[in-house]
Enzyme design. Structure first.
Site, PDB file in Angstrom:
ATOM      1  N   GLY A 152       0.732  -1.213  -0.069  1.00  0.00           N
ATOM      2  CA  GLY A 152       0.101   0.024  -0.121  1.00  0.00           C
ATOM      3  C   GLY A 152       0.763   1.281   0.003  1.00  0.00           C
ATOM      4  N   ASP A 202       0.500   3.643   4.322  1.00  0.00           N
ATOM      5  CA  ASP A 202      -0.340   4.388   3.566  1.00  0.00           C
ATOM      6  C   ASP A 202      -1.621   4.658   4.314  1.00  0.00           C
ATOM      7  OD1 ASP A 202      -0.959   1.541   4.022  1.00  0.00           O
ATOM      8  OD2 ASP A 202      -2.106   1.353   1.992  1.00  0.00           O
ATOM      9  N   ASP A 247      -5.567   2.107  10.278  1.00  0.00           N
ATOM     10  CA  ASP A 247      -6.947   1.687  10.458  1.00  0.00           C
ATOM     11  C   ASP A 247      -7.075   1.357  11.947  1.00  0.00           C
ATOM     12  OD1 ASP A 247      -9.833   0.979  10.126  1.00  0.00           O
ATOM     13  OD2 ASP A 247      -9.228  -0.627   8.768  1.00  0.00           O
ATOM     14  N   VAL A 277     -11.285   3.358   1.558  1.00  0.00           N
ATOM     15  CA  VAL A 277     -10.711   3.835   0.490  1.00  0.00           C
ATOM     16  C   VAL A 277      -9.926   3.091  -0.501  1.00  0.00           C
ATOM     17  CG1 VAL A 277     -10.846   6.261   1.598  1.00  0.00           C
ATOM     18  CG2 VAL A 277      -8.923   4.846   1.890  1.00  0.00           C
TER      19      VAL A 277
END
Ligand code: IMP
Ligand code: MG
Length: 175
Positions: A45, A100, A103, A153
């Site tokens: 990512g 990136d 979460d 996203v």
């Protein structure tokens, strides 16, 4: 835009991304230009974010690309299943992780613990995106590009089931 089997819509523009990347790269340059940091980019990512950040640093830097995974589709698995690619000695290094998106934070928590277990002197985390509502890890996220709600996203390195990493802007899943 349809990616794999879901519809995504524009969310964060390339211009906005670039503004935050420049701000973060300046802050990192200021804090680390005299500390010989080892950058650790978390693949897959972070490849685009890491590349953009590294190009804007004002000093010659070392970087390792590591690979791990805690996501399957849009659901976090919560555990690192794999960690490969750390090809510099970590002992006594000041480590700067480039990520990136954070979460749950469990990936970064586990990676940070691993780096300290290998003798790192310090570990800081730089992430393009941060989802504070999902965050449940016991670590500090030192440099944050943009805080976002719990949207899924895609783009700017991030994928949905392997697709969409190449998109220059950040998209969110359409309601
Ligand atoms: P965490 O361990 O729950 O913080 O998950 C972190 C990793 O999950 C990130 O490095 C991403 O690769 C992936 N991830 C988390 N949220 C998203 C998202 O909205 N889109 C794509 N990938 C995501
Ligand atoms: Mg990642």
């Amino acid at each position: 835009m349809k990616i794999h089997d879901k519809v995504f819509e524009s969310y964060i523009s390339e211009t906005e991304i670039n503004e935050h990347v420049t701000r973060l790269a300046c802050a990192i340059s200021q804090q680390f230009s005299d500390k010989n940091p080892l950058f650790i980019a978390v693949l897959n990512g972070s490849f685009m974010f890491a590349s953009d950040i590294l190009k804007q640093l004002n000093f010659p830097a070392q970087i390792s690309f590591v690979k791990l995974a805690s996501y399957l589709g849009t659901k976090s698995l919560g555990a690192i299943s794999e960690l490969i690619g750390v090809n510099e000695p970590l002992r006594d290094r000041n480590i700067v992780i480039l990520e990136d998106i954070v979460d749950s934070g469990l990936t970064m928590e586990k990676l940070t613990a691993y780096l300290y277990s290998q003798g790192a002197a310090s570990v800081v985390i730089v992430t393009m995106l941060f989802k504070p509502k999902s965050f449940k890890a016991n670590i500090k996220i030192d440099f944050i590009g943009i805080e976002i709600p719990d949207y899924f996203v895609v783009g700017y390195g991030m994928d949905y089931n392997g697709y969409g990493r190449n998109i220059r802007e950040i998209l969110k899943i359409a309601e």
